[in-house]
Design an enzyme around this catalytic site. Structure first.
Site, PDB file in Angstrom:
ATOM      1  N   HIS A   1     -11.824 -19.363  -6.002  1.00 51.43           N
ATOM      2  CA  HIS A   1     -11.461 -17.785  -6.301  1.00 51.43           C
ATOM      3  C   HIS A   1     -11.606 -17.398  -6.766  1.00 51.43           C
ATOM      4  O   HIS A   1     -12.109 -15.938  -6.559  1.00 51.43           O
ATOM      5  CB  HIS A   1     -10.163 -18.205  -5.572  1.00 51.43           C
ATOM      6  CG  HIS A   1      -9.638 -18.460  -4.621  1.00 51.43           C
ATOM      7  ND1 HIS A   1      -8.371 -18.621  -4.476  1.00 51.43           N
ATOM      8  CD2 HIS A   1     -10.230 -19.158  -3.750  1.00 51.43           C
ATOM      9  CE1 HIS A   1      -7.672 -19.194  -3.293  1.00 51.43           C
ATOM     10  NE2 HIS A   1      -8.879 -20.002  -2.410  1.00 51.43           N
TER      11      HIS A   1
ATOM     12  N   HIS B   1     -13.709 -13.552  -1.665  1.00 55.96           N
ATOM     13  CA  HIS B   1     -13.167 -14.021  -3.379  1.00 55.96           C
ATOM     14  C   HIS B   1     -14.311 -12.866  -3.909  1.00 55.96           C
ATOM     15  O   HIS B   1     -14.295 -12.135  -4.368  1.00 55.96           O
ATOM     16  CB  HIS B   1     -13.050 -15.590  -3.279  1.00 55.96           C
ATOM     17  CG  HIS B   1     -12.622 -15.759  -3.037  1.00 55.96           C
ATOM     18  ND1 HIS B   1     -10.517 -15.201  -3.138  1.00 55.96           N
ATOM     19  CD2 HIS B   1     -11.689 -16.754  -1.692  1.00 55.96           C
ATOM     20  CE1 HIS B   1     -10.063 -17.135  -1.726  1.00 55.96           C
ATOM     21  NE2 HIS B   1     -10.825 -16.956  -1.362  1.00 55.96           N
TER      22      HIS B   1
ATOM     23  N   ASP C   1     -12.401 -22.942 -31.981  1.00 55.97           N
ATOM     24  CA  ASP C   1     -12.311 -22.148 -33.800  1.00 55.97           C
ATOM     25  C   ASP C   1     -11.607 -24.023 -34.377  1.00 55.97           C
ATOM     26  O   ASP C   1     -11.670 -24.349 -33.821  1.00 55.97           O
ATOM     27  CB  ASP C   1     -11.378 -21.352 -33.628  1.00 55.97           C
ATOM     28  CG  ASP C   1      -9.681 -21.813 -32.701  1.00 55.97           C
ATOM     29  OD1 ASP C   1      -9.390 -23.204 -33.007  1.00 55.97           O
ATOM     30  OD2 ASP C   1      -8.402 -21.260 -33.053  1.00 55.97           O
TER      31      ASP C   1
ATOM     32  N   CYS D   1      -8.987 -23.460 -28.703  1.00 56.58           N
ATOM     33  CA  CYS D   1      -8.594 -22.998 -29.175  1.00 56.58           C
ATOM     34  C   CYS D   1      -7.213 -23.591 -29.154  1.00 56.58           C
ATOM     35  O   CYS D   1      -6.922 -24.719 -28.709  1.00 56.58           O
ATOM     36  CB  CYS D   1      -8.611 -21.602 -29.529  1.00 56.58           C
ATOM     37  SG  CYS D   1      -7.302 -21.032 -28.809  1.00 56.58           S
TER      38      CYS D   1
ATOM     39  N   THR E   1      -4.138 -23.140 -27.794  1.00 56.19           N
ATOM     40  CA  THR E   1      -3.198 -22.765 -27.336  1.00 56.19           C
ATOM     41  C   THR E   1      -4.573 -22.570 -25.796  1.00 56.19           C
ATOM     42  O   THR E   1      -4.109 -22.919 -24.560  1.00 56.19           O
ATOM     43  CB  THR E   1      -2.607 -21.874 -27.238  1.00 56.19           C
ATOM     44  OG1 THR E   1      -3.217 -20.218 -27.443  1.00 56.19           O
ATOM     45  CG2 THR E   1      -1.109 -21.696 -28.142  1.00 56.19           C
TER      46      THR E   1
HETATM   47  C1  RB5 Z   1      -5.220 -21.572 -34.543  1.00 55.82           C
HETATM   48  O1  RB5 Z   1      -4.037 -21.367 -35.666  1.00 55.82           O
HETATM   49  C2  RB5 Z   1      -4.533 -20.557 -33.746  1.00 55.82           C
HETATM   50  O2  RB5 Z   1      -3.937 -19.379 -33.471  1.00 55.82           O
HETATM   51  C3  RB5 Z   1      -5.724 -20.008 -31.943  1.00 55.82           C
HETATM   52  O3  RB5 Z   1      -6.382 -22.130 -32.220  1.00 55.82           O
HETATM   53  C4  RB5 Z   1      -5.484 -19.973 -30.868  1.00 55.82           C
HETATM   54  O4  RB5 Z   1      -4.319 -20.634 -30.094  1.00 55.82           O
HETATM   55  C5  RB5 Z   1      -5.218 -18.923 -30.698  1.00 55.82           C
HETATM   56  O5  RB5 Z   1      -4.895 -18.718 -30.109  1.00 55.82           O
END
Ligand code: RB5
Length: 152
Positions: free
Chosen positions: A98, A133, A8, A65, A67
């Site tokens: 695994h 596994h 994203d 993304c 996180t």
């Molecule tokens: C976008 O702001 C953020 O929420 C997205 O990139 C991600 O971290 C969601 O898990």
């Protein structure tokens, strides 16, 4: 091996860094976007990459993304996908050895580009250990089959 990669807006820069790494390593990939930092919804890029991997068009996928969490949750909704959030090289290696993870996810707001490159390298170098596994992964596949069509 052909890799599917996507992000994203929050993972756009990290995806670009990983693409540079894949290019240096002569690894074939297809970029499912995002193609800029304009805001998009992470389930959309996760679905595109996960469905391309689950469908067999690509052997593996990488998703970024902010996180790494959102794309991981979304990708794991696609049957046949084993997406692992990896922010260290040990986890990346274990995800391959695994869990036979066919997608890894990374967060641009969590790790830097150098570590991300090492993580991708560790996962790509890992070989599935099979044995016990494989039995455990088969149990996950059975869970997917039982779940078919039901809301989670
Ligand atoms: C976008 O702001 C953020 O929420 C997205 O990139 C991600 O971290 C969601 O898990």
């Amino acid at each position: 091996m052909r890799l599917a990669i996507g992000s994203d807006h929050g993972g756009f820069h990290l995806k670009s860094e990983i693409i540079a790494y894949l290019t240096e390593q002569n690894i074939d990939y297809y970029d499912f976007g995002a193609y800029s930092t304009d805001a998009v919804d992470y389930p959309d890029c996760a679905a595109a990459v996960a469905e391309a991997v689950a469908g067999g068009e690509f052997s593996r996928g990488i998703l970024c993304c902010g996180t790494g969490i959102g794309v991981c949750i979304a990708a794991n909704k696609v049957a046949g996908i084993r997406a692992a959030l990896c922010h260290d090289t040990f986890s990346a290696r274990m995800a391959g050895e695994h869990n036979n993870a066919n997608i890894i996810t990374l967060g641009e707001r969590v790790i830097g580009p150098g570590l991300a490159r090492d993580i991708v390298g560790a996962w790509l170098a890992a070989r599935f250990a099979a044995g016990r596994h494989a039995r455990r992964i088969e149990k996950i596949t059975e869970m997917e089959k039982k779940q078919g069509g039901k809301r989670t």
